[in-house]
Design a protein around this motif. Sequence first.
Motif, short mmCIF file in Angstrom:
data_model
loop_
_atom_site.label_atom_id
_atom_site.label_comp_id
_atom_site.label_asym_id
_atom_site.label_seq_id
_atom_site.Cartn_x
_atom_site.Cartn_y
_atom_site.Cartn_z
N ILE A 50 4.32 -5.59 -7.11
CA ILE A 50 3.66 -5.41 -6.05
C ILE A 50 1.98 -4.89 -6.64
O ILE A 50 0.98 -4.95 -7.24
CB ILE A 50 3.37 -6.56 -5.34
N PRO A 51 2.78 -3.92 -6.62
CA PRO A 51 1.80 -2.61 -6.29
C PRO A 51 1.61 -2.28 -8.39
O PRO A 51 0.61 -2.28 -7.93
CB PRO A 51 2.18 -1.27 -6.08
N SER A 52 2.30 -2.86 -9.38
CA SER A 52 1.61 -2.57 -10.46
C SER A 52 1.49 -3.57 -10.80
O SER A 52 0.42 -4.04 -12.18
CB SER A 52 3.26 -2.56 -10.90
N GLY A 53 0.82 -4.77 -10.50
CA GLY A 53 0.05 -6.26 -10.98
C GLY A 53 1.04 -6.61 -11.16
O GLY A 53 0.22 -7.71 -12.10
N ALA A 54 2.06 -7.50 -11.08
CA ALA A 54 2.72 -7.80 -12.49
C ALA A 54 3.08 -9.07 -11.53
O ALA A 54 3.10 -10.10 -12.30
CB ALA A 54 4.39 -7.20 -12.71
N VAL A 55 2.72 -8.70 -9.99
CA VAL A 55 3.32 -10.45 -9.61
C VAL A 55 2.19 -10.40 -7.56
O VAL A 55 1.68 -9.21 -7.78
CB VAL A 55 4.63 -10.17 -8.28
N THR A 56 1.22 -11.06 -7.88
CA THR A 56 0.22 -11.56 -7.00
C THR A 56 1.03 -11.53 -5.36
O THR A 56 2.41 -12.15 -4.96
CB THR A 56 -0.23 -12.38 -6.57
N LYS A 76 0.86 -0.77 0.02
CA LYS A 76 0.32 0.29 -0.22
C LYS A 76 0.86 1.15 0.21
O LYS A 76 0.49 1.98 -0.68
CB LYS A 76 -1.34 0.23 1.21
N ILE A 77 2.24 1.15 0.80
CA ILE A 77 2.96 2.95 0.87
C ILE A 77 3.27 2.73 -0.66
O ILE A 77 3.79 3.59 -0.97
CB ILE A 77 3.54 2.19 1.67
N ASP A 78 4.28 1.55 -0.62
CA ASP A 78 4.75 1.25 -2.30
C ASP A 78 3.92 1.56 -3.73
O ASP A 78 3.90 2.66 -4.39
CB ASP A 78 5.14 0.27 -3.48
N MET A 79 2.49 2.23 -3.31
CA MET A 79 1.56 2.27 -4.20
C MET A 79 1.53 3.83 -4.46
O MET A 79 1.12 4.65 -5.55
CB MET A 79 0.35 1.77 -3.63
N MET A 80 1.56 4.82 -3.00
CA MET A 80 1.88 5.94 -2.99
C MET A 80 3.40 6.74 -3.49
O MET A 80 2.64 7.94 -2.99
CB MET A 80 1.34 6.71 -1.50
N VAL A 81 4.06 5.79 -3.35
CA VAL A 81 5.35 6.62 -3.95
C VAL A 81 5.58 6.46 -5.32
O VAL A 81 5.64 5.32 -5.99
CB VAL A 81 6.75 6.10 -2.93
#
Length: 306
Positions: A103-109, A90-95
């Motif tokens: 993971i945040p990009s959806g390439a890996v679950t 969740k943090i990585d999605m905001m930075v």
Amino acid sequence: MQTGKVADAQRGNWVDAFAPDWLKPYARLARWDRPIGFWLLFWPCAWALALAAVARPEAGFNLWYLLLMFVGAILMRGAGCTGNDIVDTKIDMMVARTRSRPIPSGAVTRFQAALFLVAQALISFIILVQFNSLTIVLGIASLVLVAIYPFMKRVTWWPQFFLGLAFSYGAIVGWTAQIGSFGWPPLLLYAGTILWVIGYDTIYALQDIEDDALIGVKSTARLFGSRTRPIVALFYAGAYVLWLLAAFSAGAGWLFLVGSLVPAALLAWQVWTLDANEPLNPYIRFHSNRWVGFALTLALLVEWAW
């Protein structure tokens, strides 16, 4: 499956250029496209092996152990990064710098990442059991530090200290692998390396300081603020003094002292030229620490060879 490049990876790295598409997301998850991390994890192992050779010249410098620890550093750094990304999704999605990670990009679950984490940990354990029983116990104990680190940025202004505890651990296991017991040299080396890690990771954290402030992530870069340069200088100075004490307590002499001036000069250059407002300035200075590691290893090996 997405295979997009990660924002903070060096352009033209081997993962982007040569890895098959199915491997790329996992290679990026383990940071194989950004090797600086495993070099920084590996160098304390090399220092400790070289320090042990200085202390017991007749035993020599164990190249086989060096190779095992190099592979182990790649695997454990990859496992640590994988675990960190699972926790920090969740943090990585905001930075801005991290939202392109697998993971945040959806390439890996997150489930796939967890399986990859287990695989890296199992291979690391196979490497660990090649050493003596003391080193095996210490290696297993280090997993506590690896596990708690991702949560520290949420509860303390000093996550860099906990990173230092984990990333400096090779200073102990490298010594015990060759010597089979504790002593002042590895403890001094470990303490100095912790200060080094706090210094360089504070520089690294300057890249995210604005995003971290917006989302409430703590770091020494935010804590130190405008005093970052002099405080990092103090950490680096403390690291250098402790490294000297470690080497001298192991029996090193003037050759090491002269050789150690090279890593000391590199650390001084980082602080003297650090400018958080200049794009890529902290990034370049952080990455120069791989040469600090190489130079200190070489200084110890010259002392041993002499």
